[in-house]
Structures are given as C-alpha cells and as structure tokens.
Scaffold this motif. Structure first.
Motif, PDB file in Angstrom:
ATOM      1  N   THR A 188       0.813  -1.212   0.000  1.00  0.00           N
ATOM      2  CA  THR A 188       0.000   0.000   0.000  1.00  0.00           C
ATOM      3  C   THR A 188       0.847   1.263   0.000  1.00  0.00           C
ATOM      4  OG1 THR A 188      -0.129  -0.012   2.433  1.00  0.00           O
ATOM      5  CG2 THR A 188      -1.872  -1.162   1.226  1.00  0.00           C
ATOM      6  N   ARG A 189       2.178   1.095   0.078  1.00  0.00           N
ATOM      7  CA  ARG A 189       3.080   2.238   0.112  1.00  0.00           C
ATOM      8  C   ARG A 189       4.487   1.743  -0.220  1.00  0.00           C
ATOM      9  NH1 ARG A 189       3.190   2.983   6.724  1.00  0.00           N
ATOM     10  NH2 ARG A 189       4.322   1.068   7.195  1.00  0.00           N
ATOM     11  N   CYS A 190       5.425   2.676  -0.351  1.00  0.00           N
ATOM     12  CA  CYS A 190       6.831   2.320  -0.480  1.00  0.00           C
ATOM     13  C   CYS A 190       7.518   2.648   0.844  1.00  0.00           C
ATOM     14  CB  CYS A 190       7.499   3.100  -1.609  1.00  0.00           C
ATOM     15  SG  CYS A 190       7.005   2.550  -3.268  1.00  0.00           S
ATOM     16  N   ALA A 191       8.330   1.727   1.323  1.00  0.00           N
ATOM     17  CA  ALA A 191       9.030   1.936   2.588  1.00  0.00           C
ATOM     18  C   ALA A 191      10.482   1.476   2.448  1.00  0.00           C
ATOM     19  CB  ALA A 191       8.342   1.163   3.708  1.00  0.00           C
ATOM     20  N   TYR A 192      11.393   2.288   2.969  1.00  0.00           N
ATOM     21  CA  TYR A 192      12.818   2.012   2.857  1.00  0.00           C
ATOM     22  C   TYR A 192      13.423   1.906   4.254  1.00  0.00           C
ATOM     23  CZ  TYR A 192      11.911   3.740  -1.853  1.00  0.00           C
ATOM     24  OH  TYR A 192      11.392   3.933  -3.113  1.00  0.00           O
ATOM     25  N   ARG A 193      14.208   0.862   4.466  1.00  0.00           N
ATOM     26  CA  ARG A 193      14.906   0.701   5.737  1.00  0.00           C
ATOM     27  C   ARG A 193      16.329   1.227   5.596  1.00  0.00           C
ATOM     28  NH1 ARG A 193      14.172  -1.858  10.394  1.00  0.00           N
ATOM     29  NH2 ARG A 193      12.251  -2.797   9.607  1.00  0.00           N
ATOM     30  N   ILE A 194      16.732   2.036   6.578  1.00  0.00           N
ATOM     31  CA  ILE A 194      18.071   2.596   6.588  1.00  0.00           C
ATOM     32  C   ILE A 194      18.794   2.032   7.797  1.00  0.00           C
ATOM     33  CG2 ILE A 194      19.443   4.703   6.741  1.00  0.00           C
ATOM     34  CD1 ILE A 194      15.852   4.856   5.469  1.00  0.00           C
ATOM     35  N   VAL A 195      19.789   1.206   7.553  1.00  0.00           N
ATOM     36  CA  VAL A 195      20.522   0.504   8.612  1.00  0.00           C
ATOM     37  C   VAL A 195      21.893   1.134   8.782  1.00  0.00           C
ATOM     38  CG1 VAL A 195      21.435  -1.733   9.366  1.00  0.00           C
ATOM     39  CG2 VAL A 195      19.325  -1.630   8.012  1.00  0.00           C
ATOM     40  N   PRO A 196      22.224   1.591  10.008  1.00  0.00           N
ATOM     41  CA  PRO A 196      23.547   2.175  10.232  1.00  0.00           C
ATOM     42  C   PRO A 196      24.652   1.187   9.895  1.00  0.00           C
ATOM     43  CG  PRO A 196      22.089   2.586  12.096  1.00  0.00           C
ATOM     44  CD  PRO A 196      21.387   1.591  11.213  1.00  0.00           C
ATOM     45  N   ALA A 197      25.722   1.690   9.309  1.00  0.00           N
ATOM     46  CA  ALA A 197      26.847   0.834   8.964  1.00  0.00           C
ATOM     47  C   ALA A 197      27.550   0.373  10.232  1.00  0.00           C
ATOM     48  CB  ALA A 197      27.821   1.599   8.069  1.00  0.00           C
ATOM     49  N   LYS A 198      28.034  -0.856  10.210  1.00  0.00           N
ATOM     50  CA  LYS A 198      28.760  -1.389  11.363  1.00  0.00           C
ATOM     51  C   LYS A 198      30.207  -0.930  11.312  1.00  0.00           C
ATOM     52  CE  LYS A 198      25.863  -5.525  11.715  1.00  0.00           C
ATOM     53  NZ  LYS A 198      25.839  -7.008  11.706  1.00  0.00           N
ATOM     54  N   HIS A 199      30.669  -0.493  12.444  1.00  0.00           N
ATOM     55  CA  HIS A 199      32.057   0.019  12.495  1.00  0.00           C
ATOM     56  C   HIS A 199      32.943  -1.014  13.196  1.00  0.00           C
ATOM     57  CE1 HIS A 199      30.834   3.932  11.015  1.00  0.00           C
ATOM     58  NE2 HIS A 199      29.861   3.948  11.902  1.00  0.00           N
TER      59      HIS A 199
END
Length: 220
Positions: free
Chosen positions: A209-220
């Motif tokens: 029903t929509r577009c959704a994007y997951r933003i995952v912090p980069a692992k350091h």
C-alpha cells in the motif's frame, strides 16, 4: 507526535470523508471502530461515513483474520478510484510521453532519460540535504519528497530508520518503466552516504500500500 497523526489532526478543517481517505492513504487499512476513534465520533456515525465512501467507489472492505477465535475482521482500504483522489502528476500524459520515448529512441533512450532525471534530482537533493547526521539528512529528504507529492515521513525502528512514502505521484510512470524505482533507490543511498545502507522493504508496484525504505547504520 507521529507525523501521520499530526497531519490527520491538522486536516480537521477538511470534510469527514477527506479525513477518512487521508488516514487510509497514510496508515493503510482500518476498521470502522478505529475510524470512529480517530474522528472522535460514534461507531454508527463512522459507519454512515464509511458506507457513503463505499457507495462512491472510493473505499472497499477487506476481510482480515481476527486475532484468536472469532469471525474475520472487516477493514477498509482505498480503491483505485480513491487513490486517484491524490496527486498523480498528470499520469496519462506521462505514460504517453514515456511510450513515445521508448518507441522513438528505444530502451536505451529511455534509460538515458531516467539517468538525466536522476542526475538533476541528485543536484537538488544534495543542495538541500546538508544535515551532518543521517537522521537530519533523512528528515530533509522526507521534506523534499513530501513537497513533490510522496507524502513522506521518517520513523525510528530500533536502531534503524524507516523512510515511508504513502503516495507515489509518478506511479504510472514507474509502472511503465521500473527504472524510475531503481533510480530513486540509488539516489536515496547517495544522500544517506556510507554511514548507512538503504534497502526497499515495501513497494507499491509489488502490491504493497506504500513504499518503505529501511536505513541501517553501517557497522564500524
């Protein structure tokens, strides 16, 4: 306050029908009871409004399994006609123009057009999304996308962030050529930068029903 809830409350001057349509657009399916709560009215009054929208062809019922024992629950969702009440960026003309580009210049020409659009958007987005942190840039990105008609917002999900777009004003163009969607995903990644990874979790063209994007912090 949740952005969708705030927008809903800010729409108090709109008609009851428009408020229901806005909520279903921004939050997905909802029961009559849930709509009554949001409208701060009785279940019967909400039911009357729902029936008017059903009769107009703007919403339809969808059966969803109830939690535990019991009959399936009836929720309401927007129909195609209901979705068309939101901006579509001159959908028919857009589809015709894209068809003409493909016919005259081939798929390679269409890809060049999309690449040019992406490059122009990248310049504008990078000039605007200048926040020092990923959350700041995401909020700026959501503001740009909302101004373009995407009804975008940012939500936290544990350590991740979600960029959610409740509407796609270029949906017809994207259906004609999914290169637009690939282009946008890459553009979002460029704005976020190497500090996080962007992936698409929900996609209108895949039946969501929509577009959704997951933003995952980069692992350091």
């Amino acid at each position: 306050m949740d952005n969708a809830r705030q927008n809903f409350e800010n729409s108090a001057h709109a008609s009851t029908a428009d408020r229901i349509l806005f909520f279903l657009k921004s939050q997905g399916s909802a029961s009559t009871t849930r709509l009554a709560q949001l409208l701060e009215t009785s279940a019967e009054a909400a039911r009357q409004q729902v029936q008017k929208l059903v009769a107009a062809g703007w919403i339809e019922g969808r059966q969803e399994a109830a939690s535990g024992v019991g009959r399936p629950r009836q929720n309401w969702v927007l129909t195609d006609a209901g979705n068309r009440r939101f901006p579509d960026a001159h959908a028919q003309l857009t589809a015709q123009l894209l068809g003409s580009v493909r016919q005259i210049f081939g798929d390679e020409g269409l890809d060049r057009l999309i690449s040019q659009r992406e490059a122009e958007a990248r310049v504008v987005y990078q000039q605007t999304c200048t926040g020092k942190t990923v959350p700041q840039r995401l909020e700026q990105l959501a503001a740009i996308r909302s101004a373009e008609g995407y009804m975008a917002r940012v939500e936290s999900d544990g350590k991740d962030w979600m960029l959610i777009e409740d509407h796609c004003p270029i949906c017809v163009a994207a259906r004609t050529c999914q290169g637009f969607c690939r282009s946008e995903l890459q553009l979002f990644q460029d704005i976020v930068g190497p500090e996080a990874q962007v992936s698409r979790e929900q996609h209108l063209l895949a039946g969501a029903t929509r577009c959704a994007y997951r933003i995952v912090p980069a692992k350091h």
